[in-house]
Design an enzyme around this catalytic site. Sequence first.
Site, PDB file in Angstrom:
ATOM      1  N   ASP A   1      11.495  -9.503 -12.553  1.00  0.00           N
ATOM      2  CA  ASP A   1      10.185  -8.990 -12.969  1.00  0.00           C
ATOM      3  C   ASP A   1      10.365  -7.575 -13.506  1.00  0.00           C
ATOM      4  O   ASP A   1      11.147  -6.793 -12.944  1.00  0.00           O
ATOM      5  CB  ASP A   1       9.239  -8.888 -11.754  1.00  0.00           C
ATOM      6  CG  ASP A   1       8.880 -10.272 -11.206  1.00  0.00           C
ATOM      7  OD1 ASP A   1       8.996 -11.254 -11.965  1.00  0.00           O
ATOM      8  OD2 ASP A   1       8.551 -10.344 -10.020  1.00  0.00           O
TER       9      ASP A   1
ATOM     10  N   ASP B   1       5.726   0.995  -9.029  1.00  0.00           N
ATOM     11  CA  ASP B   1       6.424   0.158  -8.052  1.00  0.00           C
ATOM     12  C   ASP B   1       7.495   0.972  -7.350  1.00  0.00           C
ATOM     13  O   ASP B   1       7.612   0.985  -6.126  1.00  0.00           O
ATOM     14  CB  ASP B   1       7.152  -0.989  -8.773  1.00  0.00           C
ATOM     15  CG  ASP B   1       6.260  -2.182  -9.013  1.00  0.00           C
ATOM     16  OD1 ASP B   1       5.207  -2.273  -8.351  1.00  0.00           O
ATOM     17  OD2 ASP B   1       6.598  -3.012  -9.851  1.00  0.00           O
TER      18      ASP B   1
ATOM     19  N   GLU C   1      10.031  -6.047  -1.065  1.00  0.00           N
ATOM     20  CA  GLU C   1      10.151  -6.921  -2.237  1.00  0.00           C
ATOM     21  C   GLU C   1      11.089  -6.297  -3.268  1.00  0.00           C
ATOM     22  O   GLU C   1      11.775  -6.981  -4.010  1.00  0.00           O
ATOM     23  CB  GLU C   1       8.784  -7.160  -2.865  1.00  0.00           C
ATOM     24  CG  GLU C   1       8.877  -8.058  -4.095  1.00  0.00           C
ATOM     25  CD  GLU C   1       7.614  -8.023  -4.929  1.00  0.00           C
ATOM     26  OE1 GLU C   1       7.705  -7.815  -6.154  1.00  0.00           O
ATOM     27  OE2 GLU C   1       6.543  -8.209  -4.338  1.00  0.00           O
ATOM     28  N   GLU C   2      11.139  -4.961  -3.301  1.00  0.00           N
ATOM     29  CA  GLU C   2      11.914  -4.282  -4.347  1.00  0.00           C
ATOM     30  C   GLU C   2      13.384  -4.093  -3.984  1.00  0.00           C
ATOM     31  O   GLU C   2      14.158  -3.621  -4.814  1.00  0.00           O
ATOM     32  CB  GLU C   2      11.291  -2.905  -4.656  1.00  0.00           C
ATOM     33  CG  GLU C   2       9.869  -2.948  -5.196  1.00  0.00           C
ATOM     34  CD  GLU C   2       9.767  -3.706  -6.532  1.00  0.00           C
ATOM     35  OE1 GLU C   2       8.678  -4.232  -6.818  1.00  0.00           O
ATOM     36  OE2 GLU C   2      10.780  -3.772  -7.259  1.00  0.00           O
TER      37      GLU C   2
ATOM     38  N   ASP D   1       5.500  -5.510   0.595  1.00  0.00           N
ATOM     39  CA  ASP D   1       5.497  -5.508  -0.875  1.00  0.00           C
ATOM     40  C   ASP D   1       4.825  -4.197  -1.256  1.00  0.00           C
ATOM     41  O   ASP D   1       3.614  -4.048  -1.061  1.00  0.00           O
ATOM     42  CB  ASP D   1       4.710  -6.729  -1.385  1.00  0.00           C
ATOM     43  CG  ASP D   1       4.703  -6.787  -2.909  1.00  0.00           C
ATOM     44  OD1 ASP D   1       4.195  -7.788  -3.455  1.00  0.00           O
ATOM     45  OD2 ASP D   1       5.169  -5.814  -3.551  1.00  0.00           O
TER      46      ASP D   1
ATOM     47  N   LEU E   1       3.907  -2.570  -3.982  1.00  0.00           N
ATOM     48  CA  LEU E   1       2.797  -2.496  -4.934  1.00  0.00           C
ATOM     49  C   LEU E   1       2.677  -3.839  -5.645  1.00  0.00           C
ATOM     50  O   LEU E   1       3.254  -4.066  -6.706  1.00  0.00           O
ATOM     51  CB  LEU E   1       3.022  -1.367  -5.941  1.00  0.00           C
ATOM     52  CG  LEU E   1       1.739  -0.795  -6.527  1.00  0.00           C
ATOM     53  CD1 LEU E   1       0.802  -0.259  -5.449  1.00  0.00           C
ATOM     54  CD2 LEU E   1       2.026   0.321  -7.508  1.00  0.00           C
ATOM     55  N   ASP E   2       1.892  -4.721  -5.024  1.00  0.00           N
ATOM     56  CA  ASP E   2       1.760  -6.077  -5.574  1.00  0.00           C
ATOM     57  C   ASP E   2       0.728  -6.084  -6.704  1.00  0.00           C
ATOM     58  O   ASP E   2      -0.280  -5.386  -6.636  1.00  0.00           O
ATOM     59  CB  ASP E   2       1.311  -7.026  -4.470  1.00  0.00           C
ATOM     60  CG  ASP E   2       1.145  -8.421  -5.019  1.00  0.00           C
ATOM     61  OD1 ASP E   2       2.152  -9.130  -5.150  1.00  0.00           O
ATOM     62  OD2 ASP E   2       0.013  -8.760  -5.410  1.00  0.00           O
TER      63      ASP E   2
ATOM     64  N   GLU F   1       4.610 -11.446   1.223  1.00  0.00           N
ATOM     65  CA  GLU F   1       3.268 -11.742   0.670  1.00  0.00           C
ATOM     66  C   GLU F   1       2.556 -12.815   1.495  1.00  0.00           C
ATOM     67  O   GLU F   1       1.504 -12.577   2.079  1.00  0.00           O
ATOM     68  CB  GLU F   1       3.398 -12.186  -0.799  1.00  0.00           C
ATOM     69  CG  GLU F   1       3.802 -11.050  -1.726  1.00  0.00           C
ATOM     70  CD  GLU F   1       4.199 -11.517  -3.130  1.00  0.00           C
ATOM     71  OE1 GLU F   1       4.818 -12.585  -3.275  1.00  0.00           O
ATOM     72  OE2 GLU F   1       3.877 -10.787  -4.097  1.00  0.00           O
TER      73      GLU F   1
HETATM   74  P1  P6P Z   1       0.786 -15.231 -12.617  1.00  0.00           P
HETATM   75  C1  P6P Z   1       1.592 -10.189  -9.425  1.00  0.00           C
HETATM   76  O1  P6P Z   1       2.743 -10.055 -10.240  1.00  0.00           O
HETATM   77  C2  P6P Z   1       1.780 -11.416  -8.561  1.00  0.00           C
HETATM   78  O2  P6P Z   1       2.940 -11.334  -7.818  1.00  0.00           O
HETATM   79  C3  P6P Z   1       0.564 -11.583  -7.660  1.00  0.00           C
HETATM   80  O3  P6P Z   1      -0.043 -10.368  -7.371  1.00  0.00           O
HETATM   81  C4  P6P Z   1      -0.340 -12.477  -8.463  1.00  0.00           C
HETATM   82  O4  P6P Z   1      -1.166 -13.290  -7.658  1.00  0.00           O
HETATM   83  C5  P6P Z   1       0.653 -13.334  -9.248  1.00  0.00           C
HETATM   84  O5  P6P Z   1       1.833 -12.571  -9.396  1.00  0.00           O
HETATM   85  C6  P6P Z   1       0.122 -13.684 -10.619  1.00  0.00           C
HETATM   86  O6  P6P Z   1       1.095 -14.508 -11.214  1.00  0.00           O
HETATM   87  O7  P6P Z   1       1.962 -16.180 -12.795  1.00  0.00           O
HETATM   88  O8  P6P Z   1      -0.519 -15.978 -12.454  1.00  0.00           O
HETATM   89  O9  P6P Z   1       0.711 -14.138 -13.639  1.00  0.00           O
END
Ligand code: P6P
Length: 343
Positions: free
Chosen positions: A67, A73, A96-97, A118, A120-121, A287
């Site tokens: 990613d 982040d 996560e990082e 995580d 900064l999700d 998560e």
């Molecule tokens: P998609 C953000 O990158 C994340 O990890 C979550 O916060 C979010 O629900 C999901 O990915 C969104 O993923 O594939 O729908 O763009």
Amino acid sequence: MKKKSKVGITITQHLLNQQRENPEATGSFTKLLNELIVAAKVISREVNKAGLADILGPTGTRNIYDDEVQKLDIFANKVIIERMQHVGELCCMGSEENENLIEIPSQYPKGDYILMFDPLDGSSNIDVNVSIGTIFGIYKRKNPDSCSEISLSDVLQKGINQVAAGYFLYGSSTMMVYTTGHGVHGFTLFPSIGEFLLSHENIKIPEKSTIYSVNESYYAYWDDKTRAIVDYFKKVDKDTGRPYTARYVGSLVADFHRNLLKGGIFMYPADRKDPKKPGGKLRLMVEANPLAMVVREAGGYASDGYVPILDIDPGFLHQRTPLYIGSKKDVEIAEAFMKGERK
Ligand code: P6P
């Protein structure tokens, strides 16, 4: 008569109250959470400034999931690690990082807790001012007397073993929602006093809802059972309040928080889009597990489509899982489709 504004107690007072109700509490846990709260305040300030500061936008690097890593982040990850490592209550952390476990530097005292987070999700939403969040889960290590040799077997525990879990939501206001197994409580940050004050006491998620959250652009990559679930929530049937309303922000913490308060089911199913992510995109330890504990304490449910998220035995640190989470009855319907009990 003018409605009296209900200004709640501070998060610190709330933690101390919970500590006093627990006879064996030593205060270690309260100290740990208080430090995490300070880290979140620092992150909140930077997230709110991000539009003005130069820490906006991608760094041009990619994390272990391939990613794109946003500068915030990295900042959030660094703030949490640096603040938490000297508290003296942790024997390690998982982020996560970070590909590997984060050990506590030898110059700091260690403790019996493990922090999984995580930092900064939802970071892909940073530049467009959509709410993002920090997710955390806290475990006690299995063998308390050998902290110097922390091992993955100590860390890879089922989510049911979490002693606390929650998230910080950086949105129109900054909120903290957490549970220690005694209900789910929400606090709102009052920047003028720099304190999180109780704003949502004992949150309970509606058992049934009228909201479904899923990224339907993956429809072609789902199997027939997954498609049947989404088709079910979209079908017209007045008796069961369908079709449900579609709400999908693309930021897990934002989608989860809305559904927690209003009711709803959030789904991130397994798909065939990315062969590297056959089990869905979301991570079990940082998560799914924390949010599964929160939703269970709020009367909801979280499943991978077959078993409770909290019962999954993790095989490795960054294991992914399909996630169906939210109002209990709706998640049970999704499970019934995945198990072939409904067509
Ligand atoms: P998609 C953000 O990158 C994340 O990890 C979550 O916060 C979010 O629900 C999901 O990915 C969104 O993923 O594939 O729908 O763009």
